[in-house]
Motif scaffolding. Sequence first.
Motif, mmCIF file in Angstrom:
data_model
loop_
_atom_site.group_PDB
_atom_site.id
_atom_site.type_symbol
_atom_site.label_atom_id
_atom_site.label_comp_id
_atom_site.label_asym_id
_atom_site.label_seq_id
_atom_site.Cartn_x
_atom_site.Cartn_y
_atom_site.Cartn_z
ATOM 1 N N GLU A 158 0.829 -1.203 0.000
ATOM 2 C CA GLU A 158 0.000 0.000 0.000
ATOM 3 C C GLU A 158 0.873 1.267 0.000
ATOM 4 O O GLU A 158 0.623 2.207 -0.756
ATOM 5 C CB GLU A 158 -0.910 -0.024 1.251
ATOM 6 N N ILE A 159 1.911 1.257 0.833
ATOM 7 C CA ILE A 159 2.806 2.426 0.883
ATOM 8 C C ILE A 159 3.474 2.605 -0.483
ATOM 9 O O ILE A 159 3.529 3.700 -1.033
ATOM 10 C CB ILE A 159 3.883 2.281 1.988
ATOM 11 N N ALA A 160 3.978 1.477 -1.023
ATOM 12 C CA ALA A 160 4.684 1.541 -2.313
ATOM 13 C C ALA A 160 3.777 2.129 -3.397
ATOM 14 O O ALA A 160 4.191 2.980 -4.196
ATOM 15 C CB ALA A 160 5.159 0.149 -2.711
ATOM 16 N N ARG A 161 2.540 1.682 -3.396
ATOM 17 C CA ARG A 161 1.583 2.072 -4.435
ATOM 18 C C ARG A 161 1.366 3.592 -4.477
ATOM 19 O O ARG A 161 1.072 4.161 -5.525
ATOM 20 C CB ARG A 161 0.259 1.367 -4.132
ATOM 21 N N GLN A 162 1.523 4.219 -3.318
ATOM 22 C CA GLN A 162 1.286 5.671 -3.262
ATOM 23 C C GLN A 162 2.510 6.497 -3.651
ATOM 24 O O GLN A 162 2.445 7.722 -3.692
ATOM 25 C CB GLN A 162 0.867 6.055 -1.833
ATOM 26 N N GLN A 163 3.642 5.839 -3.883
ATOM 27 C CA GLN A 163 4.864 6.601 -4.170
ATOM 28 C C GLN A 163 4.983 6.894 -5.664
ATOM 29 O O GLN A 163 4.637 6.054 -6.494
ATOM 30 C CB GLN A 163 6.105 5.819 -3.715
ATOM 31 N N ALA B 249 13.310 7.700 -8.946
ATOM 32 C CA ALA B 249 12.419 7.836 -7.783
ATOM 33 C C ALA B 249 12.911 6.982 -6.604
ATOM 34 O O ALA B 249 12.247 6.905 -5.567
ATOM 35 C CB ALA B 249 11.002 7.411 -8.179
ATOM 36 N N LEU B 250 14.091 6.336 -6.778
ATOM 37 C CA LEU B 250 14.540 5.363 -5.771
ATOM 38 C C LEU B 250 14.782 5.971 -4.390
ATOM 39 O O LEU B 250 14.425 5.385 -3.371
ATOM 40 C CB LEU B 250 15.831 4.675 -6.240
ATOM 41 N N ASP B 251 15.372 7.168 -4.385
ATOM 42 C CA ASP B 251 15.708 7.767 -3.081
ATOM 43 C C ASP B 251 14.451 8.083 -2.283
ATOM 44 O O ASP B 251 14.340 7.736 -1.109
ATOM 45 C CB ASP B 251 16.541 9.046 -3.266
ATOM 46 N N THR B 252 13.495 8.726 -2.940
ATOM 47 C CA THR B 252 12.238 9.065 -2.250
ATOM 48 C C THR B 252 11.526 7.791 -1.828
ATOM 49 O O THR B 252 10.964 7.720 -0.733
ATOM 50 C CB THR B 252 11.277 9.809 -3.218
ATOM 51 N N PHE B 253 11.550 6.786 -2.716
ATOM 52 C CA PHE B 253 10.884 5.513 -2.406
ATOM 53 C C PHE B 253 11.458 4.925 -1.108
ATOM 54 O O PHE B 253 10.732 4.617 -0.170
ATOM 55 C CB PHE B 253 11.059 4.533 -3.574
ATOM 56 N N SER B 254 12.777 4.806 -1.059
ATOM 57 C CA SER B 254 13.420 4.211 0.130
ATOM 58 C C SER B 254 13.085 5.005 1.378
ATOM 59 O O SER B 254 12.733 4.433 2.412
ATOM 60 C CB SER B 254 14.941 4.211 -0.012
ATOM 61 N N GLU B 255 13.186 6.307 1.237
ATOM 62 C CA GLU B 255 12.960 7.177 2.400
ATOM 63 C C GLU B 255 11.516 7.030 2.911
ATOM 64 O O GLU B 255 11.279 6.824 4.101
ATOM 65 C CB GLU B 255 13.205 8.609 1.928
ATOM 66 N N GLN B 256 10.561 7.100 1.984
ATOM 67 C CA GLN B 256 9.148 7.070 2.378
ATOM 68 C C GLN B 256 8.733 5.699 2.917
ATOM 69 O O GLN B 256 8.015 5.616 3.910
ATOM 70 C CB GLN B 256 8.253 7.442 1.184
ATOM 71 N N VAL B 257 9.169 4.633 2.240
ATOM 72 C CA VAL B 257 8.776 3.291 2.701
ATOM 73 C C VAL B 257 9.352 3.056 4.105
ATOM 74 O O VAL B 257 8.650 2.597 5.013
ATOM 75 C CB VAL B 257 9.242 2.190 1.714
ATOM 76 N N THR B 258 10.620 3.399 4.280
ATOM 77 C CA THR B 258 11.264 3.197 5.585
ATOM 78 C C THR B 258 10.517 3.967 6.664
ATOM 79 O O THR B 258 10.180 3.429 7.728
ATOM 80 C CB THR B 258 12.734 3.689 5.525
ATOM 81 N N LYS B 259 10.246 5.252 6.363
ATOM 82 C CA LYS B 259 9.618 6.123 7.362
ATOM 83 C C LYS B 259 8.188 5.669 7.692
ATOM 84 O O LYS B 259 7.824 5.493 8.853
ATOM 85 C CB LYS B 259 9.601 7.551 6.792
ATOM 86 N N GLN B 260 7.403 5.420 6.648
ATOM 87 C CA GLN B 260 5.989 5.096 6.902
ATOM 88 C C GLN B 260 5.820 3.709 7.521
ATOM 89 O O GLN B 260 4.945 3.495 8.353
ATOM 90 C CB GLN B 260 5.187 5.212 5.600
ATOM 91 N N TYR B 261 6.664 2.766 7.116
ATOM 92 C CA TYR B 261 6.559 1.407 7.679
ATOM 93 C C TYR B 261 6.901 1.441 9.169
ATOM 94 O O TYR B 261 6.221 0.841 9.994
ATOM 95 C CB TYR B 261 7.498 0.455 6.924
ATOM 96 N N LYS B 262 7.937 2.190 9.488
ATOM 97 C CA LYS B 262 8.345 2.307 10.895
ATOM 98 C C LYS B 262 7.234 2.988 11.712
ATOM 99 O O LYS B 262 6.883 2.539 12.811
ATOM 100 C CB LYS B 262 9.649 3.115 10.956
ATOM 101 N N ALA B 263 6.663 4.043 11.134
ATOM 102 C CA ALA B 263 5.634 4.792 11.867
ATOM 103 C C ALA B 263 4.408 3.913 12.133
ATOM 104 O O ALA B 263 3.793 3.999 13.197
ATOM 105 C CB ALA B 263 5.246 6.039 11.078
ATOM 106 N N GLN B 264 4.073 3.036 11.176
ATOM 107 C CA GLN B 264 2.829 2.273 11.336
ATOM 108 C C GLN B 264 2.999 0.908 11.995
ATOM 109 O O GLN B 264 2.034 0.330 12.476
ATOM 110 C CB GLN B 264 2.151 2.118 9.973
ATOM 111 N N THR B 265 4.235 0.394 12.012
ATOM 112 C CA THR B 265 4.414 -0.944 12.616
ATOM 113 C C THR B 265 5.428 -0.931 13.760
ATOM 114 O O THR B 265 5.532 -1.903 14.504
ATOM 115 C CB THR B 265 4.964 -1.964 11.578
#
Length: 389
Positions: A318-323, A348-364
Amino acid sequence: MNLLTQLTSVFRDTFQADPLLICSPGRVNLIGEHTDYNNGFVLPAAIDKAIYLAIGPRADKKLHFVANDLNQTYQGVLSNLLPTNTWADYLLGVVAQFKLAGYAIGGFNCVFGGTIPMGSGLSSSAALENAVGFALNELFDLNLDRIDLVRLSQRAENDFVGAKVGIMDMFASMMGKADNVIKLDCRSLDYTYAPLRMDGISIVLCDSRVKHSLVTSEYNTRRAECESGVRFLQTYYPEIESLRDVTTTMLDKHLRDTDPLIYRRCAYVVQENERLLSGVAALESGNVAAFGQLMYGSHEGLSNWYEVSCPELDLLVEIARQQPGVLGARMMGGGFGGCTINLVRENALDTFSEQVTKQYKAQTGKETYIHICKIQNGTNLVGEPLPIT
Ligand code: GAF
């Protein structure tokens, strides 16, 4: 000290001899999940994460293994091969299969380690089994071909380790070709290599860092559910052997209202096979966007119909899909944890890594681990042992 140098050095220190070095990679699968044991198609590739094995023959019939990453050893004899319920079973299982098949092998020493994160669903066990089989073939001049070795690895996993897996993982690890995916027909084992034509797009793995305990029991249950669907349909269509031979029309006509759960399982497999065939055509024509949409469809089927995903994998998709710059994402492998596979534009790799890492950590509350894959050759000898530094 790099890993190969370290394994060589441990081998020399422990056994006072020079080893043969084997590299055996993990795998990704672009699409076609849970289709292998239904005699369908898969689209895997070997990756730049591998098991490395340093190995040498002994003059007697003893076996001495060192799991370097775990700092553990196993010692035994060829004449008494019993499961231990530890990592040693992946090696012993292969040895047992060689013996069962009547191949003349002697005792050996080995040290292994690797870069495949454990429990990440990247097939470290298949890679290890392949490494051992490949090494025994070399050490004892057995002249087996790669497909023979793949079958021996699968039998080791099925009969000795006790996991009723299909053939995809060991096939991909053994038969991988750099920059190509393998289109494999799991019934005939006919295969073709398809060059990955994805300019400016990377294959990215996001590791959920979870492995739910359901994984083996649910895997076996899914296999049984598919087999029960086939048995039921055979009363109408005696000629069918597996879900590979079944169409959606056949399912809708006989199974949908009779047993909705078995229907959902079988429908997922039938549709996933169709998705794979459309996906191969999309890749051949360079339409990566269309392929990406099929990946989302695969995830939806795995999550809702086959029910082998888990909240962490669903969240990563879901996070990936929104990037921005993401063409497709889905869970990969057996399920209940491990990695998602994502197609991401390089810019888009840098933003992808940053956002997935940040959002996954925040939600889990969990860290993810992100790896940009390179597609490599399958199991092979590694040149000369490196000098110890
Ligand atoms: C695991 C198994 F080992 C494979 O054989 C395959 O069934 C996969 O799950 C699901 O596609 O990796």
